[in-house]
Design a protein around this motif. Structure first.
Motif, PDB file in Angstrom:
ATOM      1  N   LEU A   1       0.800  -0.942  -0.367  1.00  0.00           N
ATOM      2  CA  LEU A   1      -0.354  -0.271  -0.126  1.00  0.00           C
ATOM      3  C   LEU A   1       1.504   1.337   0.174  1.00  0.00           C
ATOM      4  O   LEU A   1       0.281   1.595  -0.920  1.00  0.00           O
ATOM      5  CB  LEU A   1      -0.302  -0.407   1.606  1.00  0.00           C
ATOM      6  CG  LEU A   1      -1.983   1.099   1.097  1.00  0.00           C
ATOM      7  CD1 LEU A   1      -3.020   0.893   0.030  1.00  0.00           C
ATOM      8  CD2 LEU A   1      -2.719   0.931   2.913  1.00  0.00           C
ATOM      9  N   PHE A   2       1.960   0.874   0.556  1.00  0.00           N
ATOM     10  CA  PHE A   2       2.881   2.228   0.728  1.00  0.00           C
ATOM     11  C   PHE A   2       3.011   2.495  -0.305  1.00  0.00           C
ATOM     12  O   PHE A   2       2.868   4.075  -0.945  1.00  0.00           O
ATOM     13  CB  PHE A   2       4.056   2.315   1.825  1.00  0.00           C
ATOM     14  CG  PHE A   2       5.436   3.384   1.460  1.00  0.00           C
ATOM     15  CD1 PHE A   2       5.112   4.516   1.936  1.00  0.00           C
ATOM     16  CD2 PHE A   2       6.126   2.346   0.898  1.00  0.00           C
ATOM     17  CE1 PHE A   2       6.069   5.133   1.722  1.00  0.00           C
ATOM     18  CE2 PHE A   2       7.592   3.472   1.331  1.00  0.00           C
ATOM     19  CZ  PHE A   2       7.681   4.910   1.003  1.00  0.00           C
ATOM     20  N   HIS A   3       3.853   1.357  -1.144  1.00  0.00           N
ATOM     21  CA  HIS A   3       4.223   1.774  -3.058  1.00  0.00           C
ATOM     22  C   HIS A   3       3.764   2.059  -3.083  1.00  0.00           C
ATOM     23  O   HIS A   3       3.594   3.294  -4.712  1.00  0.00           O
ATOM     24  CB  HIS A   3       5.211   0.422  -3.227  1.00  0.00           C
ATOM     25  CG  HIS A   3       6.375   0.407  -2.557  1.00  0.00           C
ATOM     26  ND1 HIS A   3       7.619   1.023  -2.662  1.00  0.00           N
ATOM     27  CD2 HIS A   3       6.816  -0.541  -1.357  1.00  0.00           C
ATOM     28  CE1 HIS A   3       8.781   1.079  -1.670  1.00  0.00           C
ATOM     29  NE2 HIS A   3       8.083  -0.645  -1.388  1.00  0.00           N
ATOM     30  N   ARG A   4       2.588   1.934  -4.122  1.00  0.00           N
ATOM     31  CA  ARG A   4       0.771   2.422  -4.357  1.00  0.00           C
ATOM     32  C   ARG A   4       0.457   4.076  -4.087  1.00  0.00           C
ATOM     33  O   ARG A   4       1.124   4.396  -5.083  1.00  0.00           O
ATOM     34  CB  ARG A   4       0.077   1.438  -4.592  1.00  0.00           C
ATOM     35  CG  ARG A   4      -1.210   1.904  -5.278  1.00  0.00           C
ATOM     36  CD  ARG A   4      -2.180   0.590  -5.574  1.00  0.00           C
ATOM     37  NE  ARG A   4      -3.433   0.889  -4.938  1.00  0.00           N
ATOM     38  CZ  ARG A   4      -4.729   0.606  -4.366  1.00  0.00           C
ATOM     39  NH1 ARG A   4      -4.526  -0.090  -3.736  1.00  0.00           N
ATOM     40  NH2 ARG A   4      -5.412   1.723  -4.494  1.00  0.00           N
ATOM     41  N   VAL A   5       0.508   4.269  -2.896  1.00  0.00           N
ATOM     42  CA  VAL A   5       0.377   5.125  -2.515  1.00  0.00           C
ATOM     43  C   VAL A   5       1.708   6.456  -2.760  1.00  0.00           C
ATOM     44  O   VAL A   5       0.665   6.721  -2.853  1.00  0.00           O
ATOM     45  CB  VAL A   5      -0.740   5.492  -1.263  1.00  0.00           C
ATOM     46  CG1 VAL A   5      -0.655   6.608  -0.783  1.00  0.00           C
ATOM     47  CG2 VAL A   5      -1.524   4.983  -0.838  1.00  0.00           C
ATOM     48  N   ALA A   6       2.057   6.128  -2.646  1.00  0.00           N
ATOM     49  CA  ALA A   6       3.394   7.229  -2.805  1.00  0.00           C
ATOM     50  C   ALA A   6       3.350   7.499  -4.057  1.00  0.00           C
ATOM     51  O   ALA A   6       4.070   8.928  -3.986  1.00  0.00           O
ATOM     52  CB  ALA A   6       4.818   6.953  -2.182  1.00  0.00           C
ATOM     53  N   GLU A   7       3.013   6.412  -5.011  1.00  0.00           N
ATOM     54  CA  GLU A   7       3.394   7.079  -6.086  1.00  0.00           C
ATOM     55  C   GLU A   7       2.139   8.378  -6.997  1.00  0.00           C
ATOM     56  O   GLU A   7       2.133   8.889  -7.970  1.00  0.00           O
ATOM     57  CB  GLU A   7       3.388   6.097  -7.194  1.00  0.00           C
ATOM     58  CG  GLU A   7       4.733   4.500  -7.111  1.00  0.00           C
ATOM     59  CD  GLU A   7       5.686   5.609  -7.406  1.00  0.00           C
ATOM     60  OE1 GLU A   7       5.679   6.025  -8.177  1.00  0.00           O
ATOM     61  OE2 GLU A   7       6.515   5.023  -6.703  1.00  0.00           O
ATOM     62  N   LEU A   8       0.932   8.401  -6.160  1.00  0.00           N
ATOM     63  CA  LEU A   8      -0.088   8.729  -6.167  1.00  0.00           C
ATOM     64  C   LEU A   8       0.411  10.906  -5.819  1.00  0.00           C
ATOM     65  O   LEU A   8       1.252  11.143  -4.507  1.00  0.00           O
ATOM     66  CB  LEU A   8      -1.104   9.336  -5.514  1.00  0.00           C
ATOM     67  CG  LEU A   8      -1.342   7.658  -5.654  1.00  0.00           C
ATOM     68  CD1 LEU A   8      -2.315   7.232  -4.619  1.00  0.00           C
ATOM     69  CD2 LEU A   8      -2.397   7.712  -6.955  1.00  0.00           C
ATOM     70  N   PRO A   9       0.179  11.747  -6.865  1.00  0.00           N
ATOM     71  CA  PRO A   9       0.038  13.216  -5.889  1.00  0.00           C
ATOM     72  C   PRO A   9      -0.717  12.845  -4.711  1.00  0.00           C
ATOM     73  O   PRO A   9      -1.073  12.497  -4.557  1.00  0.00           O
ATOM     74  CB  PRO A   9      -0.871  13.936  -6.920  1.00  0.00           C
ATOM     75  CG  PRO A   9      -0.770  13.277  -8.391  1.00  0.00           C
ATOM     76  CD  PRO A   9      -0.661  11.887  -7.636  1.00  0.00           C
ATOM     77  N   VAL A  10       0.449  13.726  -4.163  1.00  0.00           N
ATOM     78  CA  VAL A  10      -0.260  14.502  -2.439  1.00  0.00           C
ATOM     79  C   VAL A  10      -1.573  14.579  -2.509  1.00  0.00           C
ATOM     80  O   VAL A  10      -2.301  13.867  -1.190  1.00  0.00           O
ATOM     81  CB  VAL A  10       0.537  15.549  -1.892  1.00  0.00           C
ATOM     82  CG1 VAL A  10       0.581  15.175  -0.037  1.00  0.00           C
ATOM     83  CG2 VAL A  10       2.073  14.885  -1.974  1.00  0.00           C
ATOM     84  N   GLY A  11      -1.861  15.372  -2.734  1.00  0.00           N
ATOM     85  CA  GLY A  11      -3.232  15.573  -2.991  1.00  0.00           C
ATOM     86  C   GLY A  11      -5.123  14.325  -2.869  1.00  0.00           C
ATOM     87  O   GLY A  11      -5.900  13.888  -2.387  1.00  0.00           O
TER      88      GLY A  11
ATOM     89  N   ALA B   1       7.825   9.887   6.655  1.00  0.00           N
ATOM     90  CA  ALA B   1       9.069  10.089   6.712  1.00  0.00           C
ATOM     91  C   ALA B   1      10.085  10.404   4.667  1.00  0.00           C
ATOM     92  O   ALA B   1      10.832  10.313   5.093  1.00  0.00           O
ATOM     93  CB  ALA B   1       9.548   8.999   7.391  1.00  0.00           C
ATOM     94  N   ARG B   2       9.451   9.487   4.155  1.00  0.00           N
ATOM     95  CA  ARG B   2       9.633   9.272   2.963  1.00  0.00           C
ATOM     96  C   ARG B   2       9.812  11.014   2.306  1.00  0.00           C
ATOM     97  O   ARG B   2      10.738  11.315   1.528  1.00  0.00           O
ATOM     98  CB  ARG B   2       9.108   8.741   1.588  1.00  0.00           C
ATOM     99  CG  ARG B   2       8.711   8.853   0.811  1.00  0.00           C
ATOM    100  CD  ARG B   2       8.446   7.797  -0.626  1.00  0.00           C
ATOM    101  NE  ARG B   2       9.168   7.926  -1.704  1.00  0.00           N
ATOM    102  CZ  ARG B   2       8.584   9.262  -2.422  1.00  0.00           C
ATOM    103  NH1 ARG B   2       6.987   9.584  -2.450  1.00  0.00           N
ATOM    104  NH2 ARG B   2       8.684   9.035  -4.122  1.00  0.00           N
ATOM    105  N   ASP B   3       8.425  11.751   2.011  1.00  0.00           N
ATOM    106  CA  ASP B   3       8.473  13.004   1.802  1.00  0.00           C
ATOM    107  C   ASP B   3       9.498  13.900   2.674  1.00  0.00           C
ATOM    108  O   ASP B   3      10.199  14.930   2.018  1.00  0.00           O
ATOM    109  CB  ASP B   3       7.119  13.237   1.848  1.00  0.00           C
ATOM    110  CG  ASP B   3       6.222  13.157   1.174  1.00  0.00           C
ATOM    111  OD1 ASP B   3       6.295  12.126   0.013  1.00  0.00           O
ATOM    112  OD2 ASP B   3       4.814  12.841   2.005  1.00  0.00           O
ATOM    113  N   ALA B   4      10.051  13.811   3.656  1.00  0.00           N
ATOM    114  CA  ALA B   4      10.852  14.598   5.042  1.00  0.00           C
ATOM    115  C   ALA B   4      11.989  14.155   3.821  1.00  0.00           C
ATOM    116  O   ALA B   4      12.782  15.096   3.907  1.00  0.00           O
ATOM    117  CB  ALA B   4      10.771  13.993   5.966  1.00  0.00           C
ATOM    118  N   ALA B   5      12.388  13.367   4.174  1.00  0.00           N
ATOM    119  CA  ALA B   5      13.820  12.803   3.432  1.00  0.00           C
ATOM    120  C   ALA B   5      13.456  13.239   1.824  1.00  0.00           C
ATOM    121  O   ALA B   5      14.562  13.651   1.930  1.00  0.00           O
ATOM    122  CB  ALA B   5      14.093  10.875   3.220  1.00  0.00           C
TER     123      ALA B   5
END
Length: 66
Positions: free
Chosen positions: A22-32, A58-62
């Motif tokens: 789910l993380f990998h799927r959602v991480a590819e989406l625009p934040v909104g 954590a990913r976004d901060a990095a």
């Protein structure tokens, strides 16, 4: 020595796999768009939603520090 109250040690391999996918799927989406997918995928699973949100943060901060 007391045991830790961390829930990560209680996570099953299946739960970890679900959070990771789910993380990998959602991480590819625009934040909104992320909240909509998390609402749908984690409607009855707040622990999974929280775990995914923490990983995303954590990913976004990095990414922003690069």
């Amino acid at each position: 020595m007391t045991s830790s109250s961390s829930h990560s040690s209680d996570m099953t391999p299946e739960e970890f796999a679900r959070i990771r996918a789910l993380f990998h799927r959602v991480a590819e989406l625009p934040v909104g768009e992320r909240a909509t997918v998390l609402d749908r995928e984690c409607a009855d699973d707040e622990a999974t939603r929280t775990s995914v949100q923490q990983l995303l943060a954590a990913r976004d901060a990095a990414d922003s520090s690069l």
